[in-house]
Design a protein around this motif. Structure first.
Motif, PDB file in Angstrom:
ATOM      1  N   GLU A   8       0.811  -1.222   0.000  1.00 55.59           N
ATOM      2  CA  GLU A   8       0.000   0.000   0.000  1.00 55.59           C
ATOM      3  C   GLU A   8       0.843   1.271   0.000  1.00 55.59           C
ATOM      4  N   LEU A   9       2.150   1.156   0.184  1.00 57.72           N
ATOM      5  CA  LEU A   9       2.981   2.353   0.378  1.00 57.72           C
ATOM      6  C   LEU A   9       3.037   3.272  -0.841  1.00 57.72           C
ATOM      7  N   PRO A  10       3.158   2.778  -2.074  1.00 55.33           N
ATOM      8  CA  PRO A  10       3.170   3.725  -3.199  1.00 55.33           C
ATOM      9  C   PRO A  10       1.930   4.621  -3.244  1.00 55.33           C
ATOM     10  N   ALA A  11       0.756   4.040  -3.026  1.00 45.48           N
ATOM     11  CA  ALA A  11      -0.471   4.849  -3.014  1.00 45.48           C
ATOM     12  C   ALA A  11      -0.479   5.795  -1.823  1.00 45.48           C
ATOM     13  N   ALA A  12       0.054   5.333  -0.689  1.00 43.80           N
ATOM     14  CA  ALA A  12       0.086   6.179   0.507  1.00 43.80           C
ATOM     15  C   ALA A  12       1.017   7.362   0.307  1.00 43.80           C
ATOM     16  N   ILE A  13       2.144   7.141  -0.362  1.00 49.67           N
ATOM     17  CA  ILE A  13       3.078   8.252  -0.619  1.00 49.67           C
ATOM     18  C   ILE A  13       2.446   9.276  -1.561  1.00 49.67           C
ATOM     19  N   GLY A 347      11.718   8.663  14.223  1.00 45.39           N
ATOM     20  CA  GLY A 347      12.791   9.489  13.704  1.00 45.39           C
ATOM     21  C   GLY A 347      12.692   9.711  12.208  1.00 45.39           C
ATOM     22  N   VAL A 348      13.048  10.927  11.777  1.00 45.56           N
ATOM     23  CA  VAL A 348      13.024  11.274  10.351  1.00 45.56           C
ATOM     24  C   VAL A 348      14.299  12.023   9.999  1.00 45.56           C
ATOM     25  N   ASP A 349      14.669  11.954   8.737  1.00 40.78           N
ATOM     26  CA  ASP A 349      15.909  12.541   8.256  1.00 40.78           C
ATOM     27  C   ASP A 349      15.639  13.928   7.679  1.00 40.78           C
ATOM     28  N   THR A 350      15.721  14.941   8.530  1.00 42.45           N
ATOM     29  CA  THR A 350      15.559  16.325   8.086  1.00 42.45           C
ATOM     30  C   THR A 350      16.260  17.240   9.073  1.00 42.45           C
ATOM     31  N   ASP A 351      16.829  18.323   8.565  1.00 41.33           N
ATOM     32  CA  ASP A 351      17.521  19.280   9.434  1.00 41.33           C
ATOM     33  C   ASP A 351      16.567  20.275  10.077  1.00 41.33           C
ATOM     34  N   ALA A 352      15.397  20.453   9.490  1.00 42.47           N
ATOM     35  CA  ALA A 352      14.433  21.429  10.006  1.00 42.47           C
ATOM     36  C   ALA A 352      13.617  20.807  11.135  1.00 42.47           C
ATOM     37  N   GLY A 353      13.210  21.656  12.085  1.00 40.23           N
ATOM     38  CA  GLY A 353      12.422  21.191  13.211  1.00 40.23           C
ATOM     39  C   GLY A 353      10.933  21.239  12.935  1.00 40.23           C
ATOM     40  N   LEU A 354      10.179  20.629  13.836  1.00 40.34           N
ATOM     41  CA  LEU A 354       8.724  20.693  13.747  1.00 40.34           C
ATOM     42  C   LEU A 354       8.259  22.138  13.751  1.00 40.34           C
ATOM     43  N   HIS A 355       7.222  22.420  13.002  1.00 36.24           N
ATOM     44  CA  HIS A 355       6.606  23.747  12.875  1.00 36.24           C
ATOM     45  C   HIS A 355       7.517  24.742  12.153  1.00 36.24           C
ATOM     46  N   SER A 356       8.547  24.256  11.493  1.00 36.84           N
ATOM     47  CA  SER A 356       9.395  25.109  10.665  1.00 36.84           C
ATOM     48  C   SER A 356       8.845  25.147   9.249  1.00 36.84           C
ATOM     49  N   PRO A 357       8.914  26.299   8.558  1.00 35.47           N
ATOM     50  CA  PRO A 357       8.450  26.352   7.168  1.00 35.47           C
ATOM     51  C   PRO A 357       9.321  25.528   6.220  1.00 35.47           C
ATOM     52  N   ALA A 358      10.449  25.000   6.721  1.00 32.61           N
ATOM     53  CA  ALA A 358      11.315  24.153   5.903  1.00 32.61           C
ATOM     54  C   ALA A 358      11.199  22.678   6.272  1.00 32.61           C
ATOM     55  N   PHE A 359      10.282  22.336   7.179  1.00 29.98           N
ATOM     56  CA  PHE A 359      10.167  20.950   7.645  1.00 29.98           C
ATOM     57  C   PHE A 359       9.557  20.072   6.556  1.00 29.98           C
ATOM     58  N   LEU A 360      10.288  19.032   6.148  1.00 30.85           N
ATOM     59  CA  LEU A 360       9.788  18.143   5.107  1.00 30.85           C
ATOM     60  C   LEU A 360      10.468  16.780   5.232  1.00 30.85           C
ATOM     61  N   PRO A 361       9.933  15.898   6.071  1.00 31.55           N
ATOM     62  CA  PRO A 361      10.493  14.540   6.134  1.00 31.55           C
ATOM     63  C   PRO A 361      10.308  13.822   4.811  1.00 31.55           C
ATOM     64  N   ASP A 363       9.718  10.770   1.944  1.00 27.75           N
ATOM     65  CA  ASP A 363       8.601   9.856   1.728  1.00 27.75           C
ATOM     66  C   ASP A 363       8.759   8.564   2.511  1.00 27.75           C
ATOM     67  N   ASP A 364      10.005   8.182   2.842  1.00 32.81           N
ATOM     68  CA  ASP A 364      10.200   6.955   3.615  1.00 32.81           C
ATOM     69  C   ASP A 364       9.615   7.055   5.019  1.00 32.81           C
ATOM     70  N   SER A 365       9.315   8.269   5.465  1.00 32.73           N
ATOM     71  CA  SER A 365       8.699   8.436   6.787  1.00 32.73           C
ATOM     72  C   SER A 365       7.282   7.874   6.817  1.00 32.73           C
ATOM     73  N   VAL A 366       6.618   7.788   5.667  1.00 37.05           N
ATOM     74  CA  VAL A 366       5.276   7.192   5.623  1.00 37.05           C
ATOM     75  C   VAL A 366       5.355   5.724   6.027  1.00 37.05           C
ATOM     76  N   ALA A 367       6.337   5.004   5.470  1.00 36.12           N
ATOM     77  CA  ALA A 367       6.517   3.597   5.826  1.00 36.12           C
ATOM     78  C   ALA A 367       6.886   3.447   7.292  1.00 36.12           C
ATOM     79  N   ALA A 368       7.749   4.325   7.795  1.00 33.36           N
ATOM     80  CA  ALA A 368       8.189   4.225   9.193  1.00 33.36           C
ATOM     81  C   ALA A 368       7.025   4.410  10.154  1.00 33.36           C
ATOM     82  N   VAL A 369       6.202   5.430   9.924  1.00 23.84           N
ATOM     83  CA  VAL A 369       5.052   5.677  10.795  1.00 23.84           C
ATOM     84  C   VAL A 369       4.046   4.538  10.665  1.00 23.84           C
ATOM     85  N   ALA A 370       3.830   4.058   9.449  1.00 19.44           N
ATOM     86  CA  ALA A 370       2.876   2.964   9.243  1.00 19.44           C
ATOM     87  C   ALA A 370       3.329   1.702   9.970  1.00 19.44           C
TER      88      ALA A 370
END
Length: 399
Positions: A8-13, A347-361, A363-370
């Motif tokens: 289901e991950l391709p459709a979820a992404i 955990g996600v691979d991004t330098d920006a923090g939560l609520h930052s306008p640059a925050f963008l984990p 697509d692999d984070s969808v699989a991790a959370v799932a």
């Protein structure tokens, strides 16, 4: 089930990117809700909490619930990706990832229910996907979901959540028993004095000076009144006074937040804060009014459910930590007041923090959370976890 989830991950992404491109702020999430429901055809949906819904997968009996948050934050995105939002809102807290992961889990469980396969899903409970509005604002969307009685109608025996967390490296999931997020309350302080000319301060009672001392004095609640083993925060976020540089104003106002990891100290903190503010203002010839607006309670993870979910994740190759706690807050805590609950941090691979306008984990984070949601769901639906009354084995009440 893991194999079905990964199908289901391709459709979820693709869903995640679509949701990210067209976010909606709190209270206006209906288009987001409709798009998620459109990704779950053939499943029973029930509207709840205004712009939210619950979707059930499976037959009769007590359910295990997972949550996905529908709302975005009011900010302009600065990620530069082709699917960036351009409507003045942004999924800068990962809610697009959470929704896509929950949808993937629902579709995977529906698939394993309908497709012939070797073996059976013995011991798994029905799944209830809670598509919750207004996580980012007050009044809480979770509070409305709980108040609607929908969890009781579906006999929810446990609530599972997973939240992306850039403080952790990708491949790591935090499963921390006990208190993991603080209570969060907002306050407004109004200090009133006697206005006058700035050149004649002795004829005034300066509320600006009094407010400055109030701000300093309130910090001693953290360093001297709070148990040093109980995390406590008192932060003044806004201070406003006056309209002219050569005039002492009549009034100064400040707003802020106070947080605690202890429900008992939370109540005492409210009392002591009001006492310190009023007495400090009085010492400078002013009066003070204090308004405290209670917010979310302490978020407490069910110990047994948390430990066993962490063990399951380790078996599937995830690094698991039990040490992540923060004075952040989440209205997921409301669910823990009515059912055993577990909030994991992924955990996600991004330098920006939560609520930052640059925050963008990624697509692999969808699989991790799932995968985290699936592990929690499987552990919560295990027959060994629950007695005949639907409560955790050996566990009479839940805080």
């Amino acid at each position: 089930m893991r194999a079905a989830l990964h199908k289901e991950l391709p459709a979820a992404i693709a869903l995640r990117r679509e949701l990210h491109a067209w976010p909606r702020v709190s209270g206006h999430e209906r288009p987001t809700l409709e798009r998620v429901l459109g990704a779950l055809p053939g499943l029973d949906a029930e509207r709840v909490a205004g712009t939210g819904a619950v979707v059930r997968v499976g037959g009769p009996g007590p359910a295990v619930a997972v949550r996905g948050e529908l709302d975005a934050l009011p900010m302009d995105e600065r990620t530069g990706v082709p699917w960036a939002a351009t409507n003045g809102a942004m999924h800068s807290c990962g809610h697009d990832v959470h929704l896509a992961a929950a949808a993937a889990l629902a579709r995977a469980l529906a698939r394993t229910s309908s497709e012939p396969r070797e073996g059976s899903r013995v011991g798994t409970a029905p799944l209830l996907v809670v598509l919750q509005p207004r996580e980012e604002t007050q009044p809480s969307g979770a509070l409305d979901v709980v108040g609607s009685g929908v969890l009781e109608r579906h006999h929810v025996q446990a609530m599972i959540g997973a939240h992306v967390q850039p403080l952790l490296p990708a491949g790591t999931v935090a499963c921390t028993p006990g208190a993991v997020n603080a209570s969060a309350d907002e306050f407004t302080v109004t200090v009133t004095g006697v206005e006058g000319h700035a050149a004649y301060p002795h004829l005034t009672r300066d509320p600006v000076l009094a407010m400055a001392q109030v701000i300093v004095a309130a910090q001693h609640l953290v360093s001297r009144a709070a148990d040093p083993m109980v995390p406590t925060v008192v932060t003044f976020g806004t201070v406003n006074a006056g309209t002219a540089p050569n005039a002492v104003p009549r009034e100064a106002t400040a707003r802020g937040t106070m947080r605690s990891m202890s429900p008992a100290w939370r109540e005492r903190l409210h009392q002591r804060f009001a006492e310190v503010v009023r007495d400090t203002a009085r010492a400078y010839g002013c009066t003070a009014e204090v308004e405290i607006r209670p917010g979310e309670p302490v978020l407490v993870n069910d110990p047994a459910l948390t430990v066993r979910t962490g063990e399951r994740l380790r078996e599937h190759g995830w690094d698991v930590t039990d040490e992540l706690r923060s004075c952040g807050a989440d209205d997921f805590a409301r669910y823990g007041e009515v059912a055993p609950s577990l909030m994991m941090f992924v955990g996600v691979d991004t330098d920006a923090g939560l609520h930052s306008p640059a925050f963008l984990p990624g697509d692999d984070s969808v699989a991790a959370v799932a995968e985290a949601l699936l592990a929690g769901y499987l552990e919560a639906s295990s027959p060994s976890r629950f007695a005949a009354d639907g409560h955790p084995a050996g566990h009479k009440t839940h805080p």
